[in-house]
Design a protein around this motif. Structure first.
Motif, PDB file in Angstrom:
ATOM      1  N   HIS A   1     -18.642  22.712  21.456  1.00  0.00           N
ATOM      2  CA  HIS A   1     -19.312  21.582  22.102  1.00  0.00           C
ATOM      3  C   HIS A   1     -19.931  21.968  23.444  1.00  0.00           C
ATOM      4  CE1 HIS A   1     -17.540  18.954  19.087  1.00  0.00           C
ATOM      5  NE2 HIS A   1     -16.364  19.500  19.342  1.00  0.00           N
ATOM      6  N   ALA A   2     -20.060  23.273  23.711  1.00  0.00           N
ATOM      7  CA  ALA A   2     -20.538  23.718  25.016  1.00  0.00           C
ATOM      8  C   ALA A   2     -22.067  23.762  25.069  1.00  0.00           C
ATOM      9  CB  ALA A   2     -19.977  25.098  25.328  1.00  0.00           C
ATOM     10  N   TRP A   3     -22.603  23.265  26.175  1.00  0.00           N
ATOM     11  CA  TRP A   3     -24.031  23.286  26.445  1.00  0.00           C
ATOM     12  C   TRP A   3     -24.280  23.923  27.804  1.00  0.00           C
ATOM     13  CZ3 TRP A   3     -27.825  20.896  23.241  1.00  0.00           C
ATOM     14  CH2 TRP A   3     -27.323  20.124  22.181  1.00  0.00           C
ATOM     15  N   VAL A   4     -25.434  24.554  27.954  1.00  0.00           N
ATOM     16  CA  VAL A   4     -25.850  25.068  29.261  1.00  0.00           C
ATOM     17  C   VAL A   4     -27.297  24.667  29.501  1.00  0.00           C
ATOM     18  CG1 VAL A   4     -24.270  27.025  29.339  1.00  0.00           C
ATOM     19  CG2 VAL A   4     -26.526  27.297  28.280  1.00  0.00           C
ATOM     20  N   ALA A   5     -27.646  24.516  30.782  1.00  0.00           N
ATOM     21  CA  ALA A   5     -29.048  24.344  31.139  1.00  0.00           C
ATOM     22  C   ALA A   5     -29.689  25.727  31.165  1.00  0.00           C
ATOM     23  CB  ALA A   5     -29.164  23.666  32.490  1.00  0.00           C
ATOM     24  N   ARG A   6     -31.010  25.755  30.992  1.00  0.00           N
ATOM     25  CA  ARG A   6     -31.714  27.030  30.995  1.00  0.00           C
ATOM     26  C   ARG A   6     -32.966  26.932  31.871  1.00  0.00           C
ATOM     27  NH1 ARG A   6     -33.397  28.052  24.861  1.00  0.00           N
ATOM     28  NH2 ARG A   6     -34.479  29.754  25.896  1.00  0.00           N
ATOM     29  N   PRO A   7     -33.247  27.979  32.673  1.00  0.00           N
ATOM     30  CA  PRO A   7     -32.626  29.301  32.676  1.00  0.00           C
ATOM     31  C   PRO A   7     -31.380  29.410  33.554  1.00  0.00           C
ATOM     32  CG  PRO A   7     -34.465  29.286  34.187  1.00  0.00           C
ATOM     33  CD  PRO A   7     -34.436  27.931  33.547  1.00  0.00           C
ATOM     34  N   GLY A   8     -30.946  28.332  34.161  1.00  0.00           N
ATOM     35  CA  GLY A   8     -29.722  28.305  34.953  1.00  0.00           C
ATOM     36  C   GLY A   8     -29.200  26.894  34.983  1.00  0.00           C
ATOM     37  N   MET A   9     -27.929  26.724  35.359  1.00  0.00           N
ATOM     38  CA  MET A   9     -27.351  25.383  35.344  1.00  0.00           C
ATOM     39  C   MET A   9     -28.073  24.431  36.297  1.00  0.00           C
ATOM     40  SD  MET A   9     -25.020  25.182  33.046  1.00  0.00           S
ATOM     41  CE  MET A   9     -23.939  23.813  33.435  1.00  0.00           C
ATOM     42  N   SER A  10     -28.652  24.958  37.358  1.00  0.00           N
ATOM     43  CA  SER A  10     -29.364  24.101  38.303  1.00  0.00           C
ATOM     44  C   SER A  10     -30.644  23.529  37.718  1.00  0.00           C
ATOM     45  CB  SER A  10     -29.695  24.888  39.575  1.00  0.00           C
ATOM     46  OG  SER A  10     -30.566  25.970  39.283  1.00  0.00           O
ATOM     47  N   ALA A  11     -31.118  24.078  36.583  1.00  0.00           N
ATOM     48  CA  ALA A  11     -32.371  23.593  35.991  1.00  0.00           C
ATOM     49  C   ALA A  11     -32.266  22.140  35.542  1.00  0.00           C
ATOM     50  CB  ALA A  11     -32.766  24.476  34.804  1.00  0.00           C
ATOM     51  N   LEU A  12     -31.089  21.717  35.093  1.00  0.00           N
ATOM     52  CA  LEU A  12     -30.949  20.336  34.616  1.00  0.00           C
ATOM     53  C   LEU A  12     -31.047  19.321  35.752  1.00  0.00           C
ATOM     54  CD1 LEU A  12     -30.532  18.238  32.468  1.00  0.00           C
ATOM     55  CD2 LEU A  12     -28.069  18.721  32.504  1.00  0.00           C
ATOM     56  N   PRO A  13     -30.269  19.429  36.828  1.00  0.00           N
ATOM     57  CA  PRO A  13     -30.445  18.455  37.908  1.00  0.00           C
ATOM     58  C   PRO A  13     -31.843  18.516  38.535  1.00  0.00           C
ATOM     59  CG  PRO A  13     -28.897  20.190  38.550  1.00  0.00           C
ATOM     60  CD  PRO A  13     -29.092  20.310  37.082  1.00  0.00           C
ATOM     61  N   ARG A  14     -32.445  19.690  38.591  1.00  0.00           N
ATOM     62  CA  ARG A  14     -33.813  19.773  39.103  1.00  0.00           C
ATOM     63  C   ARG A  14     -34.769  19.001  38.200  1.00  0.00           C
ATOM     64  NH1 ARG A  14     -34.907  23.854  42.965  1.00  0.00           N
ATOM     65  NH2 ARG A  14     -33.145  25.253  43.366  1.00  0.00           N
ATOM     66  N   HIS A  15     -34.559  19.112  36.898  1.00  0.00           N
ATOM     67  CA  HIS A  15     -35.395  18.414  35.926  1.00  0.00           C
ATOM     68  C   HIS A  15     -35.294  16.896  36.119  1.00  0.00           C
ATOM     69  CE1 HIS A  15     -37.320  17.535  32.067  1.00  0.00           C
ATOM     70  NE2 HIS A  15     -36.299  16.756  31.774  1.00  0.00           N
ATOM     71  N   ILE A  16     -34.083  16.401  36.284  1.00  0.00           N
ATOM     72  CA  ILE A  16     -33.886  14.964  36.486  1.00  0.00           C
ATOM     73  C   ILE A  16     -34.460  14.528  37.824  1.00  0.00           C
ATOM     74  CG2 ILE A  16     -32.180  13.108  36.637  1.00  0.00           C
ATOM     75  CD1 ILE A  16     -30.280  14.905  35.008  1.00  0.00           C
ATOM     76  N   ALA A  17     -34.241  15.339  38.856  1.00  0.00           N
ATOM     77  CA  ALA A  17     -34.641  14.963  40.219  1.00  0.00           C
ATOM     78  C   ALA A  17     -36.150  14.878  40.387  1.00  0.00           C
ATOM     79  CB  ALA A  17     -34.074  15.964  41.219  1.00  0.00           C
ATOM     80  N   ARG A  18     -36.913  15.529  39.518  1.00  0.00           N
ATOM     81  CA  ARG A  18     -38.370  15.491  39.649  1.00  0.00           C
ATOM     82  C   ARG A  18     -38.931  14.066  39.575  1.00  0.00           C
ATOM     83  NH1 ARG A  18     -38.920  20.193  36.079  1.00  0.00           N
ATOM     84  NH2 ARG A  18     -39.550  18.758  34.412  1.00  0.00           N
ATOM     85  N   SER A  19     -38.186  13.175  38.938  1.00  0.00           N
ATOM     86  CA  SER A  19     -38.655  11.794  38.783  1.00  0.00           C
ATOM     87  C   SER A  19     -38.210  10.892  39.925  1.00  0.00           C
ATOM     88  CB  SER A  19     -38.140  11.224  37.451  1.00  0.00           C
ATOM     89  OG  SER A  19     -38.579  11.987  36.358  1.00  0.00           O
ATOM     90  N   HIS A  20     -37.540  11.462  40.935  1.00  0.00           N
ATOM     91  CA  HIS A  20     -36.970  10.629  41.996  1.00  0.00           C
ATOM     92  C   HIS A  20     -37.308  11.177  43.372  1.00  0.00           C
ATOM     93  CE1 HIS A  20     -34.747   8.578  38.876  1.00  0.00           C
ATOM     94  NE2 HIS A  20     -34.314   9.742  38.435  1.00  0.00           N
ATOM     95  N   HIS A  21     -37.129  10.317  44.377  1.00  0.00           N
ATOM     96  CA  HIS A  21     -37.319  10.735  45.760  1.00  0.00           C
ATOM     97  C   HIS A  21     -35.993  11.274  46.282  1.00  0.00           C
ATOM     98  CE1 HIS A  21     -38.455  10.979  49.867  1.00  0.00           C
ATOM     99  NE2 HIS A  21     -37.759   9.924  50.262  1.00  0.00           N
ATOM    100  N   VAL A  22     -35.925  12.603  46.415  1.00  0.00           N
ATOM    101  CA  VAL A  22     -34.699  13.254  46.869  1.00  0.00           C
ATOM    102  C   VAL A  22     -34.989  13.985  48.173  1.00  0.00           C
ATOM    103  CG1 VAL A  22     -32.862  14.884  46.316  1.00  0.00           C
ATOM    104  CG2 VAL A  22     -33.966  13.586  44.474  1.00  0.00           C
ATOM    105  N   ARG A  23     -34.201  13.683  49.192  1.00  0.00           N
ATOM    106  CA  ARG A  23     -34.305  14.398  50.469  1.00  0.00           C
ATOM    107  C   ARG A  23     -33.167  15.392  50.573  1.00  0.00           C
ATOM    108  NH1 ARG A  23     -34.775  11.230  55.920  1.00  0.00           N
ATOM    109  NH2 ARG A  23     -34.437  13.402  56.546  1.00  0.00           N
ATOM    110  N   GLN A  24     -33.504  16.684  50.571  1.00  0.00           N
ATOM    111  CA  GLN A  24     -32.496  17.732  50.726  1.00  0.00           C
ATOM    112  C   GLN A  24     -32.274  18.041  52.202  1.00  0.00           C
ATOM    113  OE1 GLN A  24     -31.963  17.741  46.701  1.00  0.00           O
ATOM    114  NE2 GLN A  24     -30.719  18.782  48.238  1.00  0.00           N
ATOM    115  N   GLY A  25     -31.149  18.641  52.506  1.00  0.00           N
ATOM    116  CA  GLY A  25     -30.817  18.939  53.896  1.00  0.00           C
ATOM    117  C   GLY A  25     -30.568  17.695  54.714  1.00  0.00           C
ATOM    118  N   ALA A  26     -30.192  16.611  54.052  1.00  0.00           N
ATOM    119  CA  ALA A  26     -29.961  15.325  54.724  1.00  0.00           C
ATOM    120  C   ALA A  26     -28.471  15.013  54.724  1.00  0.00           C
ATOM    121  CB  ALA A  26     -30.747  14.213  54.033  1.00  0.00           C
ATOM    122  N   LEU A  27     -27.784  15.395  55.777  1.00  0.00           N
ATOM    123  CA  LEU A  27     -26.342  15.182  55.898  1.00  0.00           C
ATOM    124  C   LEU A  27     -26.078  13.798  56.482  1.00  0.00           C
ATOM    125  CD1 LEU A  27     -23.416  16.161  55.777  1.00  0.00           C
ATOM    126  CD2 LEU A  27     -23.750  17.211  58.029  1.00  0.00           C
TER     127      LEU A  27
END
Length: 326
Positions: A91-117
């Motif tokens: 039942h194992a899945w991975v994002a490709r080409p890295g695990m960070s690709a999935l959240p990046r894919h989702i985040a493209r549709s939203h307003h995300v501010r990085q470096g915002a503590l």
């Protein structure tokens, strides 16, 4: 005028919540202290003398068991963002080409501010305000905290004592992760679980959609990570490599690259709650710590919170419309 919503944290839970809210027409802002969305779904890339190496040094894979999440995963697979990883389990899945690709894919549709503590949150008469290091943002109609329990507790405790207490009582476990680029392949299985001090190790370069030089991610178990928690990354890298060599009974050539990363909140607890939602305050919380330490649980928590918030969003939209026409 649409409802304005702030979500603190752009990991899988925060992104899943944002998907539901944005689809209902809300104006969603995600604030995240990291350099990229995804939290523990993180991929680090390193240039070496024998080529670029990549390491999924946080979440190694995810499973999909509940129908709602599985349907979403199937859609991501059709888009080429995720694929199965048989060596890690049926039942194992991975994002490709890295695990960070999935959240990046989702985040493209939203307003995300990085470096915002986010340092603090306060509710005033006209809505929620969040204080960053050098500025304050607001007002927002609704606020959501989508952080690990220990970090969530600090923010939630300022606003809702009960929520803060739930988060504070849900402790996470740490994990040291080692990242190694080797000059040649070693004779070892591509996935190793629970051997000696090693909780998990995997040939990252052999995962689906990867490549490059022989690269290993080695994660210590909770006991070892806890006992070495305050050591520096430079100290940990050789120590963890030695534990890995002992665990597999194989001599490991001197690495071309060696590094370590400390995840203080690697494995969440389980509060046995799907989400937290206070409609009177218009305050919510989501994350894997409410359901258990899995990527799927983070998504399910955020998705369920978003659904629970919809009546409040509709009410806020109606109030905005009434004010605009007055």
């Amino acid at each position: 005028m649409s409802s304005r919503i702030v979500i603190v944290g752009a990991g899988m839970a925060g992104l899943a919540c944002a998907e539901v809210l944005a689809s209902a027409g809300a104006l969603v802002t995600l604030l995240d202290k990291g350099r990229a969305p995804g939290g523990r779904m993180s991929t680090r890339r390193v240039d070496t003398s024998i080529g670029q190496a990549a390491f999924d040094h946080g979440a190694q894979y995810f499973t999909a068991r509940e129908d709602r999440f599985l349907n979403r995963v199937v859609n991501w697979a059709a888009e080429g963002v995720v694929t199965r990883w048989p060596e890690a389990g049926d039942h194992a899945w991975v994002a490709r080409p890295g695990m960070s690709a999935l959240p990046r894919h989702i985040a493209r549709s939203h307003h995300v501010r990085q470096g915002a503590l986010v340092r603090a949150m306060v509710r005033k008469a006209d809505g929620w305000y969040v204080r960053l290091e050098e500025e304050t943002e607001g007002p927002f109609d609704i606020a959501v905290v989508a952080l690990p329990a220990e970090q969530a507790a600090a923010l939630l405790g300022m606003c809702d004592f009960t929520f803060g207490r739930v988060a504070a009582s849900c402790k996470s476990e740490p994990c040291w992760a080692g990242m190694y680029v080797l000059p040649q392949a070693i004779d070892a299985p591509s996935v190793i679980r629970s051997r000696g001090a090693i909780g998990w190790a995997a040939r990252n370069s052999g995962k689906p959609g990867r490549g490059g030089p022989e690269s290993w991610i080695v994660q210590a178990d909770t006991r070892w990570s806890t006992s070495h928690l305050e050591k520096s990354a430079d100290e940990i890298a050789p120590l963890l490599l030695a534990e890995f060599a002992a665990a597999i009974g194989c001599e490991i050539p001197a690495p071309i690259h060696a590094a370590a990363h400390r995840w203080r909140y690697a494995r969440s607890g389980n509060a046995n709650k799907r989400f937290l939602w206070n409609p009177a305050l218009a305050l919510g919380a989501c994350g894997d710590w409410l359901l258990g330490p899995r990527v799927e649980n983070a998504w399910l928590s955020g998705n369920a919170l978003g659904e629970a918030m919809l009546p409040s969003i509709h009410a806020a939209d109606a109030e905005h419309a009434s004010r605009a026409s007055a």
